[in-house]
Design a protein around this motif. Structure first.
Motif, PDB file in Angstrom:
ATOM      1  N   TRP A   1      -4.587  -5.844   9.524  1.00 25.10           N
ATOM      2  CA  TRP A   1      -4.181  -4.595   8.860  1.00 25.10           C
ATOM      3  C   TRP A   1      -4.448  -4.676   7.360  1.00 25.10           C
TER       4      TRP A   1
ATOM      5  N   PHE B   1       0.840  -1.189   0.000  1.00 22.41           N
ATOM      6  CA  PHE B   1       0.000   0.000   0.000  1.00 22.41           C
ATOM      7  C   PHE B   1       0.887   1.255   0.000  1.00 22.41           C
TER       8      PHE B   1
ATOM      9  N   GLU C   1      -7.002  -2.416   5.051  1.00 25.07           N
ATOM     10  CA  GLU C   1      -6.472  -1.589   3.964  1.00 25.07           C
ATOM     11  C   GLU C   1      -7.146  -1.926   2.630  1.00 25.07           C
TER      12      GLU C   1
ATOM     13  N   TYR D   1     -10.799  -0.795   2.632  1.00 25.30           N
ATOM     14  CA  TYR D   1     -10.879   0.663   2.532  1.00 25.30           C
ATOM     15  C   TYR D   1     -10.641   1.128   1.091  1.00 25.30           C
ATOM     16  N   SER D   2      -9.713   0.470   0.393  1.00 22.48           N
ATOM     17  CA  SER D   2      -9.413   0.849  -0.988  1.00 22.48           C
ATOM     18  C   SER D   2     -10.597   0.578  -1.913  1.00 22.48           C
TER      19      SER D   2
END
Length: 493
Positions: free
Chosen positions: A240, A103, A244, A247-248
């Protein structure tokens, strides 16, 4: 050494060595050859979440310094209760944990760190140091290594879809288009594999919840066995990455123990096994039994240890009030402190493990005429599954607590008798798990000498866990209070 052509970890392929052999010099070389512009030192804070300190790559000398020496951080901001006038602590990179960050705007190398006090000694209350001490104490006492992995459940939340709408409680291993967000699962798997996290699989889970304004679709990812410290790191990194990737995609991921007044909650079941000299000694035939389809006496002692400390272990595995609502409401959420073979109603389950003539017969029937040999795993796959934890678990502490409980089960003379008494088919009445954070705190306080032995859990650390549970204790009386608790503990762990 020869690297497997299917190896997914780019640093292993580049450096030509396994992660356990990584050095600071190796990582400097990787940064230079891959043209990386940033290094992130990461650690697990007092709340169990992943934290980050970002460093630009200024020069080879600066890079070597960061990757060798680490940095100092403010411990009072990381660990509640630390005095601000004596709070400086060190974080030192653990080179074997390095991975390429999938990320961020700048390509970076990420490394997990360990905490040390100003005098250079391991910081007693750092999560990775607690689980390391627990694992080392178990091995010192028994000559065995406890390996573990998690089954991590989570929900992805977004607006409801009109096309192929989700069907409640029908998500188990469902395929698209009836299952939603397969692309998220695929990306999570890809990133974790490239980060060096050993994985088994990912799939849709039972929980599908649909309301007028949103759909919540449950997923699960299952990892592979690792020594305890690495297993804990793997679970933190997995959470995590899930967040991530979600969320993307404009999705919200939650690991909350309970997400609604209806439907399944999120469990965190931990599988474990004991290994000595490369042999899984909980499998039948692993130490003192001849039947490869049954659990060995060592396996039964391991289960007895877990069950004997189960009420106290909830202090680490079930840390918020909605954990206890899940116990009382969930169809497959355990309450009784008992165990069984393949039984999903007990607190500990002994799952199926492939082996022997049964496996050969299945393979031959599914593939008539096959002559290829059946691959054998390096270590027998038999595990025992502790079904206590949920998404609120402080995973390093839960695994450390399991090691402490396992050591007791292995050394106590009456463990085999206890295991026999606590079989799910032995009788109908068993002791129950706590029904609140307050009861969990009381259970831990009653067993604190067990966890404080050998300096595994510092006394002040246990005090902090007790205070946290008692401060969080908040019974839900009525639907509105329940909904408020769910909202308050939506993002946990």
């Amino acid at each position: 050494m020869a690297i497997d052509a299917l190896e997914p970890h780019p640093l292993v392929r580049l450096l030509g060595k396994p992660t356990d052999e990584f050095t600071a010099g190796d990582l400097v070389r990787a940064v230079a050859e891959l043209g990386l512009s940033q290094v992130n030192l990461r650690y697990v804070g007092g709340d169990g979440r992943l934290k980050t300190v970002a460093f630009p790559v200024n020069s080879r000398e600066h890079l070597a310094e960061v990757l060798t020496r680490g940095e100092r951080v403010d411990g009072s901001s990381v660990f509640p209760g630390t005095d601000t006038d004596a709070s400086d602590v060190y974080i030192v990179p653990r080179h074997r944990t390095a991975f390429l960050n999938p990320f961020g705007e700048r390509r970076s190398l990420d490394v997990l760190c360990a905490f040390y006090a100003p005098d250079g000694t391991p910081l007693p209350y750092a999560r990775e140091q607690v689980v390391r001490r627990a694992a080392e104490a178990l091995t010192r006492q028994t000559g065995m290594t406890l390996e573990a992995f998690g089954e991590l459940e989570y929900y992805l939340v977004d607006a409801p879809e009109a096309i192929y709408p989700v069907e409640e409680e029908r998500g188990y291993q469902e395929s698209a288009p009836f299952s939603k967000h397969e692309r998220v699962r695929e990306q999570v798997l890809g990133h974790l594999a490239a980060m060096g996290i050993p994985l088994k699989y990912a799939h849709g889970e039972v929980g599908n919840i649909r309301t007028a304004d949103r759909q919540m679709v449950q997923h699960e990812i299952e990892l592979q066995p690792l020594p305890l410290e690495q297993a804990a790191d793997a679970l933190v990194l997995t959470k995590w990455v899930v967040r991530e990737v979600a969320y993307s995609h404009g999705l919200e991921a939650t690991f909350a123990p309970l997400v609604s007044g209806q439907g399944a909650g999120n469990g965190l079941h931990i599988h474990s096994r004991l290994v000595r000299d490369g042999v899984n000694v909980i499998a039948g035939g692993g130490d003192d039994d001849d039947d490869d389809d049954e659990l060995s006496d060592t396996g039964r002692r391991l289960i007895a240890g877990y069950l004997s400390a189960a009420r106290a272990l909830t202090a680490f595995g079930n840390t918020v009030p909605t954990s206890y609502l899940r116990f009382s409401d969930g169809e497959e959420s355990p309450e009784d402190i008992c165990w069984g073979m393949r039984d999903r109603t007990g607190l500990v389950r002994v799952p199926l493990a492939w082996g022997g003539d049964v496996l050969a017969g299945m393979v031959a029937h599914a593939n008539p005429g096959t002559t290829e040999p059946i691959p054998e795993p390096a270590v027998h796959p038999q595990t025992v599954e502790l079904r206590l934890g949920d998404g609120s678990a402080d995973v390093h502490l839960l695994l450390a607590g399991m090691a402490v409980a396992a050591a007791r089960g292995l050394r106590d003379d009456d463990s085999l008798q206890l295991a026999e008494r606590l079989r799910v088919d032995a009788h109908d009445e068993f002791e129950q798990l706590p029904s609140s954070c307050g009861e969990s705190a009381d259970a831990l306080e009653g067993e604190r000498e067990l966890f404080e032995a050998d300096g595994v859990f510092p006394a002040a650390f246990i005090d902090a866990v007790l205070d946290g549970l008692r401060d969080t204790d908040d019974p839900a009386e009525g639907e509105a209070a329940r909904d408020e608790l769910i909202r308050r503990h939506w993002h946990v762990g």
